[in-house]
Motif scaffolding. Structure first.
Motif, mmCIF file in Angstrom:
data_model
loop_
_atom_site.group_PDB
_atom_site.id
_atom_site.type_symbol
_atom_site.label_atom_id
_atom_site.label_comp_id
_atom_site.label_asym_id
_atom_site.label_seq_id
_atom_site.Cartn_x
_atom_site.Cartn_y
_atom_site.Cartn_z
ATOM 1 N N GLN A 1 0.826 -1.213 0.000
ATOM 2 C CA GLN A 1 0.000 0.000 0.000
ATOM 3 C C GLN A 1 0.860 1.262 0.000
ATOM 4 O OE1 GLN A 1 -3.217 0.177 -0.523
ATOM 5 N NE2 GLN A 1 -3.360 -2.045 -0.597
ATOM 6 N N VAL A 2 1.954 1.236 0.750
ATOM 7 C CA VAL A 2 2.860 2.394 0.792
ATOM 8 C C VAL A 2 3.457 2.634 -0.592
ATOM 9 C CG1 VAL A 2 5.074 3.240 1.708
ATOM 10 C CG2 VAL A 2 3.372 2.240 3.258
ATOM 11 N N PHE A 3 3.940 1.566 -1.234
ATOM 12 C CA PHE A 3 4.513 1.713 -2.577
ATOM 13 C C PHE A 3 3.453 2.180 -3.582
ATOM 14 C CE2 PHE A 3 7.995 -1.301 -1.224
ATOM 15 C CZ PHE A 3 9.020 -0.379 -1.342
ATOM 16 N N ALA A 4 2.238 1.656 -3.446
ATOM 17 C CA ALA A 4 1.166 2.074 -4.358
ATOM 18 C C ALA A 4 0.867 3.562 -4.178
ATOM 19 C CB ALA A 4 -0.091 1.237 -4.122
ATOM 20 N N TYR A 5 0.876 4.031 -2.945
ATOM 21 C CA TYR A 5 0.628 5.457 -2.694
ATOM 22 C C TYR A 5 1.761 6.302 -3.269
ATOM 23 C CZ TYR A 5 -0.289 9.844 -0.359
ATOM 24 O OH TYR A 5 -0.526 11.173 -0.109
ATOM 25 N N GLU A 6 2.992 5.827 -3.107
ATOM 26 C CA GLU A 6 4.133 6.547 -3.685
ATOM 27 C C GLU A 6 4.019 6.584 -5.208
ATOM 28 O OE1 GLU A 6 6.537 8.297 -2.062
ATOM 29 O OE2 GLU A 6 5.380 7.827 -0.261
ATOM 30 N N GLY A 7 3.581 5.498 -5.794
ATOM 31 C CA GLY A 7 3.373 5.449 -7.241
ATOM 32 C C GLY A 7 2.298 6.430 -7.675
ATOM 33 N N TYR A 8 1.237 6.513 -6.878
ATOM 34 C CA TYR A 8 0.154 7.464 -7.160
ATOM 35 C C TYR A 8 0.684 8.894 -7.131
ATOM 36 C CZ TYR A 8 -3.990 10.304 -6.306
ATOM 37 O OH TYR A 8 -4.952 11.272 -6.363
ATOM 38 N N LYS A 9 1.460 9.224 -6.096
ATOM 39 C CA LYS A 9 2.009 10.584 -5.986
ATOM 40 C C LYS A 9 2.946 10.895 -7.149
ATOM 41 C CE LYS A 9 3.821 10.720 -1.905
ATOM 42 N NZ LYS A 9 4.345 11.002 -0.552
ATOM 43 N N ALA A 10 3.784 9.945 -7.520
ATOM 44 C CA ALA A 10 4.711 10.156 -8.638
ATOM 45 C C ALA A 10 3.927 10.331 -9.938
ATOM 46 C CB ALA A 10 5.690 8.994 -8.749
ATOM 47 N N GLY A 11 2.864 9.582 -10.100
ATOM 48 C CA GLY A 11 2.027 9.705 -11.300
ATOM 49 C C GLY A 11 1.378 11.069 -11.381
ATOM 50 N N LYS A 12 0.884 11.564 -10.240
ATOM 51 C CA LYS A 12 0.262 12.897 -10.204
ATOM 52 C C LYS A 12 1.274 13.980 -10.551
ATOM 53 C CE LYS A 12 -4.060 12.482 -9.146
ATOM 54 N NZ LYS A 12 -5.085 12.885 -10.068
ATOM 55 N N ALA A 13 2.542 13.760 -10.186
ATOM 56 C CA ALA A 13 3.614 14.712 -10.493
ATOM 57 C C ALA A 13 4.167 14.487 -11.896
ATOM 58 C CB ALA A 13 4.723 14.599 -9.456
ATOM 59 N N ASN A 14 3.512 13.587 -12.657
ATOM 60 C CA ASN A 14 3.909 13.259 -14.024
ATOM 61 C C ASN A 14 5.319 12.672 -14.099
ATOM 62 O OD1 ASN A 14 2.906 12.969 -16.576
ATOM 63 N ND2 ASN A 14 3.758 14.896 -17.313
ATOM 64 N N LYS A 15 5.701 11.951 -13.066
ATOM 65 C CA LYS A 15 6.981 11.233 -13.046
ATOM 66 C C LYS A 15 6.671 9.762 -13.316
ATOM 67 C CE LYS A 15 8.978 14.388 -9.662
ATOM 68 N NZ LYS A 15 9.507 14.514 -8.295
ATOM 69 N N LEU A 16 6.386 9.463 -14.565
ATOM 70 C CA LEU A 16 5.895 8.135 -14.924
ATOM 71 C C LEU A 16 6.900 7.008 -14.660
ATOM 72 C CD1 LEU A 16 3.801 8.954 -18.108
ATOM 73 C CD2 LEU A 16 3.052 8.710 -15.744
ATOM 74 N N PRO A 17 8.194 7.185 -14.948
ATOM 75 C CA PRO A 17 9.120 6.081 -14.637
ATOM 76 C C PRO A 17 9.164 5.759 -13.132
ATOM 77 C CG PRO A 17 10.139 7.587 -16.180
ATOM 78 C CD PRO A 17 8.866 8.244 -15.708
#
Length: 181
Positions: free
Chosen positions: A37-53
């Motif tokens: 869940q923590v990694f998924a949330y970090e992925g969500y935040k990175a996606g919102k910041a348009n940091k797709l990799p």
């Protein structure tokens, strides 16, 4: 009495060890689910910041910690779709759509996006099936209903074109056969 004690004592001891092992396994699973869940949330935040990799990397970590994390699977599909990695995105949407932990809404979204990918690849028959499955999970979604109508229309047009091409090919063969005689 002593014989009964000697017979049942090892059984009780084994049951106790089994419960301890089960509790340890459960605690380990819960720890992995939290990490996921923590990694998924970090992925969500990175996606919102348009940091797709970075987002992709975090979702991959989330899925490796808990392969049943439907949200991470679905969002991974979205990230890959954004990066135009359509085949891999299809894989993650399919995983989310058949995940036993997935809610009806999660399945609906996954099937809807699978339909979109099939439409993009001009696989209209598959798109129709995916949109129908999405509507089984959420019959009130008007966007899916609209996409289904378009997919059916394009499928019908594709089938007519195939029939016309087949007829033209048959006519050409008949003409060639007459010319050869």
């Amino acid at each position: 009495l002593y014989i009964l004690i000697l017979i049942f004592f090892p059984i009780f001891g084994f049951a106790q060890k089994e419960n301890e092992t089960s509790a340890k396994e459960k605690a380990q699973r819960e720890k992995l689910e939290r990490q996921s869940q923590v990694f998924a949330y970090e992925g969500y935040k990175a996606g919102k910041a348009n940091k797709l990799p970075e987002s992709e990397m975090d979702y991959r970590k989330a899925i490796s910690k808990n392969p049943e994390n439907t949200t991470a699977q679905y969002n991974m599909g979205d990230v890959l779709y954004s990066q135009e990695a359509y085949n891999e995105a299809t894989h993650y949407y399919q995983e989310a759509s058949v995940n036993k932990e997935a809610s009806k809404e999660d399945k609906h979204k996954a099937f809807h996006n699978l339909g979109n990918l099939a439409m993009q690849n001009k696989k209209y028959e598959e798109a129709v099936q995916f949109y129908k499955e999405a509507l089984r999970n959420n019959p009130t979604d008007e966007q899916t209903r609209y996409n289904l109508a378009i997919a059916k229309e394009k499928l019908k047009k594709q089938q007519q074109e195939n029939n016309n091409n087949q007829n033209n090919q048959n006519n050409q063969q008949n003409k060639d056969n007459k010319d050869n005689k």
